[in-house]
Design a protein around this motif. Structure first.
Motif, PDB file in Angstrom:
ATOM      1  N   ILE A  16      42.352  22.521  35.741  1.00  0.00           N
ATOM      2  CA  ILE A  16      43.704  21.981  35.598  1.00  0.00           C
ATOM      3  C   ILE A  16      43.994  21.746  34.121  1.00  0.00           C
ATOM      4  O   ILE A  16      43.267  21.004  33.458  1.00  0.00           O
ATOM      5  CB  ILE A  16      43.866  20.650  36.354  1.00  0.00           C
ATOM      6  CG1 ILE A  16      43.488  20.821  37.826  1.00  0.00           C
ATOM      7  CG2 ILE A  16      45.293  20.148  36.239  1.00  0.00           C
ATOM      8  CD1 ILE A  16      43.533  19.533  38.629  1.00  0.00           C
ATOM      9  N   THR A  34      49.550  19.336  32.679  1.00  0.00           N
ATOM     10  CA  THR A  34      49.982  18.928  34.010  1.00  0.00           C
ATOM     11  C   THR A  34      50.153  17.416  34.080  1.00  0.00           C
ATOM     12  O   THR A  34      49.351  16.661  33.539  1.00  0.00           O
ATOM     13  CB  THR A  34      48.936  19.356  35.068  1.00  0.00           C
ATOM     14  OG1 THR A  34      48.709  20.761  34.945  1.00  0.00           O
ATOM     15  CG2 THR A  34      49.424  19.055  36.471  1.00  0.00           C
ATOM     16  N   ASN A  35      51.200  16.972  34.753  1.00  0.00           N
ATOM     17  CA  ASN A  35      51.440  15.542  34.951  1.00  0.00           C
ATOM     18  C   ASN A  35      50.274  14.930  35.719  1.00  0.00           C
ATOM     19  O   ASN A  35      49.768  15.508  36.679  1.00  0.00           O
ATOM     20  CB  ASN A  35      52.749  15.374  35.735  1.00  0.00           C
ATOM     21  CG  ASN A  35      53.122  13.926  35.935  1.00  0.00           C
ATOM     22  OD1 ASN A  35      52.533  13.237  36.756  1.00  0.00           O
ATOM     23  ND2 ASN A  35      54.104  13.466  35.192  1.00  0.00           N
ATOM     24  N   GLU A  68      50.501  14.839  39.412  1.00  0.00           N
ATOM     25  CA  GLU A  68      50.256  16.125  40.047  1.00  0.00           C
ATOM     26  C   GLU A  68      48.753  16.403  40.133  1.00  0.00           C
ATOM     27  O   GLU A  68      48.257  16.978  41.106  1.00  0.00           O
ATOM     28  CB  GLU A  68      50.950  17.248  39.263  1.00  0.00           C
ATOM     29  CG  GLU A  68      52.478  17.177  39.312  1.00  0.00           C
ATOM     30  CD  GLU A  68      53.117  18.269  38.478  1.00  0.00           C
ATOM     31  OE1 GLU A  68      52.504  18.705  37.490  1.00  0.00           O
ATOM     32  OE2 GLU A  68      54.241  18.678  38.808  1.00  0.00           O
ATOM     33  N   VAL A  69      48.022  15.991  39.091  1.00  0.00           N
ATOM     34  CA  VAL A  69      46.574  16.175  39.090  1.00  0.00           C
ATOM     35  C   VAL A  69      45.948  15.437  40.266  1.00  0.00           C
ATOM     36  O   VAL A  69      45.148  15.992  41.025  1.00  0.00           O
ATOM     37  CB  VAL A  69      45.962  15.669  37.764  1.00  0.00           C
ATOM     38  CG1 VAL A  69      44.433  15.685  37.848  1.00  0.00           C
ATOM     39  CG2 VAL A  69      46.427  16.522  36.594  1.00  0.00           C
ATOM     40  N   LEU A  95      50.636  23.652  41.576  1.00  0.00           N
ATOM     41  CA  LEU A  95      51.035  22.734  40.527  1.00  0.00           C
ATOM     42  C   LEU A  95      51.995  23.489  39.616  1.00  0.00           C
ATOM     43  O   LEU A  95      51.629  24.522  39.060  1.00  0.00           O
ATOM     44  CB  LEU A  95      49.821  22.264  39.724  1.00  0.00           C
ATOM     45  CG  LEU A  95      48.850  21.348  40.465  1.00  0.00           C
ATOM     46  CD1 LEU A  95      47.653  21.056  39.578  1.00  0.00           C
ATOM     47  CD2 LEU A  95      49.520  20.051  40.849  1.00  0.00           C
ATOM     48  N   SER A 106      52.949  23.286  36.590  1.00  0.00           N
ATOM     49  CA  SER A 106      52.548  23.593  35.223  1.00  0.00           C
ATOM     50  C   SER A 106      51.066  23.898  35.087  1.00  0.00           C
ATOM     51  O   SER A 106      50.513  23.889  34.011  1.00  0.00           O
ATOM     52  CB  SER A 106      52.892  22.404  34.313  1.00  0.00           C
ATOM     53  OG  SER A 106      52.320  21.214  34.820  1.00  0.00           O
ATOM     54  N   ALA A 107      50.415  24.165  36.209  1.00  0.00           N
ATOM     55  CA  ALA A 107      48.969  24.365  36.158  1.00  0.00           C
ATOM     56  C   ALA A 107      48.589  25.835  36.206  1.00  0.00           C
ATOM     57  O   ALA A 107      49.346  26.671  36.657  1.00  0.00           O
ATOM     58  CB  ALA A 107      48.301  23.641  37.328  1.00  0.00           C
TER      59      ALA A 107
END
Length: 216
Positions: free
Chosen positions: A112, A116-117, A120-121, A142, A144-145
């Motif tokens: 990850i 990433t926020n 979200e993680v 995700l 942005s992942a």
């Protein structure tokens, strides 16, 4: 869970979000969180509390690691540990994707990026069932992942690379010349050339262009 990051705010953020989790019925989820700011501290903690640690969230950029060396060392000592790699490394999308491939090939459960926020993680980790029995069907996405599946043909190549070679590979994918890599790594240019040649041999390519193409 063991959160390994040299930034205290990241560790505190993950801890707060994990401890705020609840079940679908609204009951609180009890998650014991251990924290470490270095690889050495993390392995000492895991050694003493591994029975209570079901997941390791491991940052790659630690004071006592280089590239994927932290993952390699942790997994070598504790092969049964479930590790999710958290990384801010890689200045290009190809470099980031390649680091992800390497992390998965070297034993990580997921990769990850730090962009990433944190919410979200935590959601991703929980939905994958890595914190207990809350797994969902399929791998959650995700926005942005870069959770990249490894390429089976490259598994042996990644596993054969030494930590320094992995770092050199990352620099090659970022477009650095042998001279620039030598300056960044404080190595002789001839040594870097040997590293690059070995990388080409392991991945079955003859040039930087072929290497980049094979890792896309």
């Amino acid at each position: 869970m063991l959160v390994v990051d040299d930034h205290e705010l990241v560790r505190l953020g993950v801890r707060a979000l994990l401890q705020a989790q609840s079940t679908p019925s609204g009951e609180a989820v009890e998650v014991k969180v251990f924290e470490a700011g270095s690889l050495a501290e993390a392995m000492d903690l895991y050694e003493s509390a591994q029975g209570a640690v079901d997941l390791v969230l491991l940052d790659l950029a630690l004071p006592d690691t280089q590239g994927l060396s932290g993952l390699v060392e942790f997994h070598a000592r504790y092969p049964a540990a479930r590790i999710v790699v958290l990384s801010g490394s890689g200045t290009t999308s190809l470099a980031q994707s390649t680091i992800a491939q390497g992390a998965l090939a070297l034993g990580a459960s997921a990769f990850i990026p730090k962009s990433t926020n944190l919410k979200e993680v935590v959601s991703f980790i929980r939905a994958c069932g890595l914190l207990g029995s809350d797994a969902v069907d399929g791998l959650p996405r995700l926005p942005s992942a870069s959770i990249c599946p490894e390429k089976p043909a490259h598994r042996r190549a990644w596993q054969a690379l030494a930590p320094r070679q992995i770092q050199v590979l990352q620099w090659v994918l970022e477009g650095k010349t042998n001279k620039e890599i030598a300056e960044a790594a404080a190595l002789a240019e001839g040594t870097v050339k040997n590293y690059v040649s070995t990388i080409f041999l392991l991945f079955g390519v003859r040039s930087r262009a072929q290497l980049i193409s094979s890792l896309r």
